[in-house]
Design an enzyme around this catalytic site. Structure first.
Site, PDB file in Angstrom:
ATOM      1  N   VAL A 236       0.813  -1.217   0.000  1.00 23.22           N
ATOM      2  CA  VAL A 236       0.000   0.000   0.000  1.00 23.22           C
ATOM      3  C   VAL A 236       0.845   1.264   0.000  1.00 23.22           C
ATOM      4  CG1 VAL A 236      -2.120  -0.968   0.927  1.00 23.22           C
ATOM      5  CG2 VAL A 236      -0.371  -0.152   2.484  1.00 23.22           C
ATOM      6  N   ASP A 237       2.103   1.150   0.388  1.00 18.66           N
ATOM      7  CA  ASP A 237       2.902   2.380   0.340  1.00 18.66           C
ATOM      8  C   ASP A 237       3.568   2.570  -1.018  1.00 18.66           C
ATOM      9  OD1 ASP A 237       4.425   0.212   0.866  1.00 18.66           O
ATOM     10  OD2 ASP A 237       5.736   1.179   2.324  1.00 18.66           O
TER      11      ASP A 237
END
Ligand code: ATP
Ligand code: MG
Length: 690
Positions: free
Chosen positions: A561-562
């Site tokens: 997700v980053d």
């Protein structure tokens, strides 16, 4: 979400990912990839354990609504010296840190032993003569095989040796070995005694090894003189000597015993450095011990082993897996995800230094009395036909590998694959990172001749075993898609505010409720466990990965997700741009990172490796940009395309984006720690290639 909760969430996210990170996700899936359906080949479907999605749905439903009945039945397939307390729920857990300590318990009060279930149980039932391990050395022509009885005897000898050194239940033993048979044997010997093993991939530096020995305060170290990987000699004992010096110097830890397997193929004995009093030769010592060794009966929630994550995103976490839950989950997923049946020859190419090697080289297969191939070497030595040669030699029917290796072989062309028969294969699997539809297709069509389903299995060190994967035979596949969650695994997709999304959507992948194989803590740091996995989204296990769910309910992992960029206000996932780039016939690999851009906020910087027949040119750069424009949109076309011979990867094959970000930002003098890179020289080559 109330403002207080939101503030808390932000502070946790910033603590974990840094304030500048942009974790937003795009919301409307549009890719045509969703429509690309591959039916299960007919011959496979006729014989598979599961034959329909409705059959799966029924069992899935039961696992969720009646875990006592479902998991109780699965667990009853193993030997328990004392059954768990069946008057209580089979599972008890708290995922909500606001309500107190986060914990998970399965089969509480039960006593069992994983080694007993993996070996003794089969030998006592009369299957001791069946083949357990088929070992293939780094150099062609070197091989060995062991039956279940053979393995049991060897395990008992190592266990008796450890006992003689006063190693007891709950102590930690570190294992730093190349892929020889003694590696899984050592793991099982520890499991027999209730000793927590910590396997460190034999490729890590002295510093990394020392850090891991110190973290768990290991009493004994098991190693080998040297290892071989392709043309390379790994001086394991030298690395160990240096690591143990560091342990004494920096942590005041004196490891009293170091058992060294003499590996004369790799290094003659006289060349191995030696510390008298501490170092012991494996063969001559262990063989003197009895081949009988009583089992230590363990409570289901006692720790079985600890293992560090790959470290792709930060400092590795030493996760603890439990005896009962891990055993049941590893064994059950092995059977169903790989559709394991009698007569199969199973080969997982992972190293025991990673979770895949724990669950699908050692524990899962042996709990199912499978016959498994163990390979010491690399896929390209002596040439790119090695895997297929091994498949033919041992008549491998199930092959489980990582996309990074599959891509490497794909770049070498089809001809060398076609030189081998591969007729024994019936199932192919992938794990560790996203497999692009293109690589999936190559694996399916060329390696498996459109005869073998490909299962893209998503899971993590923390999850213990497979979580999302096709159950081959039960439903059609989609190239590059992990499809549906395993029995009882409740996947949840959240939006940026933490609201659960329904139907087709894209967002953060979380898990509701506990499954038996979940890691129970981070060794020595329970608050890190709580902060990393349970405080980001209240009451849920947060995977750290993003996903999309399509109209069929299938889950597509989009990446970490980053790994999301913000270009002129557009949220772009790096995985999506990479996917578009590798769909070009000449692009074998792509890694995309952001860099500071005065106008756009972030610009897109793409590192691209080309297939052997392509030559770098400006025209090719244009084609690559065009393909991204067409598939995603003009806003996602990379500003910079950097030709790379290869990409910096961790030793488990994952791209180290933090290094690529530094190169993209031209911060060459501040690259950071490169010790966990598989090949640190890649970084210099990239800088030179600017
Ligand atoms: P760290 O947690 O230290 O950063 P890591 O996440 O790389 O390291 P692992 O537990 O070995 O350590 O890897 C799990 C991760 O690998 C998953 O979270 C996911 O990002 C990726 N992954 C594994 N299998 C798949 C798959 N089939 N498809 C896509 N991604 C996958
Ligand atoms: Mg991880």
């Amino acid at each position: 979400m109330d403002p207080l909760a939101e503030r808390r969430l932000r502070s946790v996210l910033e603590h974990l990912l840094g304030p500048e990170s942009n974790r937003s996700v795009r919301s409307s899936p549009t890719s045509e990839a969703y429509e690309d359906v591959v039916q299960v080949p007919g011959d496979f479907a006729k014989k598979s354990l599961l034959s329909s999605r409705s059959q799966y749905e029924q069992l899935y439903e039961e696992a969720v609504t009646n875990p006592d009945g479902f998991w109780g039945r699965v667990a009853a397939g193993y030997f328990w010296q004392k059954l768990w307390d069946t008057s209580k729920p089979v599972c008890n857990y708290n995922f909500d840190a606001d309500k107190g300590r986060v914990f998970v318990e399965w089969f509480k009060g039960g006593f069992t032993n994983v080694c007993y279930n993996a070996l003794d149980r089969h030998v006592l039932a009369g299957y001791g003569h069946e083949l357990c391990f088929l070992w293939e050395g780094n150099d062609p022509g070197q091989s060995a095989q062991l039956t279940y009885s053979d393995v049991l005897k060897k395990v008992c000898q190592v266990a008796n040796f450890l006992r003689s050194k006063n190693v007891k239940k709950g102590d930690r033993v570190c294992i730093y070995m190349s892929m020889i048979l003694e590696l899984p044997i050592a793991m099982l010997a520890c499991a027999r005694l209730g000793v927590i093993h910590s396997v460190v991939f034999a490729g890590f530096s002295s510093e990394s090894l020392a850090g891991r020995i110190l973290d768990c305060q290991a009493k004994v170290l098991l190693t080998c003189a040297a290892g071989r990987r392709g043309n390379k000699l790994l001086p394991l004992k030298d690395i160990v000597d240096h690591a143990l010096e560091i342990c004494l110097r920096d942590g005041n830890l004196r490891v009293e015993t170091c058992l060294v397997y003499e590996n004369s193929f790799a290094l003659p004995r006289q060349k191995v450095s030696w510390v008298e009093g501490r170092d012991i030769w494996w063969q001559e010592t262990v063989s003197r011990f009895s081949v009988d060794c009583p089992v230590e009966w363990m409570e289901a929630e006692d720790p079985l082993f600890m293992l560090y994550t790959s470290g792709s995103t930060g400092k590795p976490k030493g996760l603890i897996h439990s005896v009962g839950g891990y055993m049941v989950y590893a064994g059950f997923t092995f059977k169903h995800v790989f559709d394991h049946q009698r007569g199969d020859i199973f080969w997982c190419t992972a190293d025991c230094g990673w979770i895949t090697g724990h669950t699908y080289v050692t524990y899962g297969p042996l709990l199912n009395r499978a016959t498994c191939v163990i390979f010491e070497g690399v896929p390209t030595f002596p040439d790119a036909g090695r895997w297929w040669e091994i498949v033919d030699k041992y008549q491998v029917s199930i092959l489980y590998a990582a996309p990074t290796a599959i891509r490497t072989l794909a770049a070498q062309g089809d001809e060398i694959v076609r030189k081998y028969s591969r007729k024994s294969l019936r199932l192919l699997g992938s794990v560790g990172e996203p497999i692009s539809p293109k690589t999936w297709r190559w694996y399916y069509e060329v390696c498996g001749e459109s005869r073998c389903p490909v299962i893209d299995t998503w899971w993590q060190t923390e999850t213990g075993a497979c979580m999302i994967s096709p159950l081959p035979g039960a439903w059609p596949m989609k190239p590059g898609c992990a499809t549906l969650p395993f029995f009882g695994v409740q996947t949840v997709v959240l939006d940026q505010e933490g609201k659960e999304l329904h139907g087709p959507c894209e967002g953060y992948l979380c898990i509701k409720g506990a499954w038996p194989g979940i890691a129970r803590t981070v060794y020595g740091d329970h608050s890190r466990y709580e902060n990393t996995y349970f405080k980001i989204w209240k009451g849920l296990y947060s995977t750290g990965d993003g996903c999309r769910r399509d109209a069929d309910g299938f889950i597509w992992i989009t990446g970490r997700v980053d790994d999301v960029l913000n270009v002129s206000g557009h949220r772009i996932s790096t995985g999506e741009v990479e996917g578009a780039l590798v769909s070009h016939p000449h692009c074998t690999e792509a890694a995309v990172v952001g860099y500071d851009h005065d106008v756009k906020g972030q610009g897109i910087y793409a590192f691209v490796t080309l297939s052997h027949e392509a030559t770098p040119s400006d025209a090719l750069k244009k084609q690559l940009r065009d393909i991204v424009r067409k598939q995603i949109g003009a806003f996602a076309a990379p500003e910079v395309i950097h030709w790379a011979v290869s990409l910096p990867r961790t030793r488990s094959g994952k791209i180290m984006r933090r290094i690529l970000r530094k190169i993209a930002a031209r911060q060459y003098t501040d690259i950071g720690d490169t010790s966990s890179l598989a090949d640190p020289s890649v970084v210099e080559d990239l800088i030179k290639g600017m």
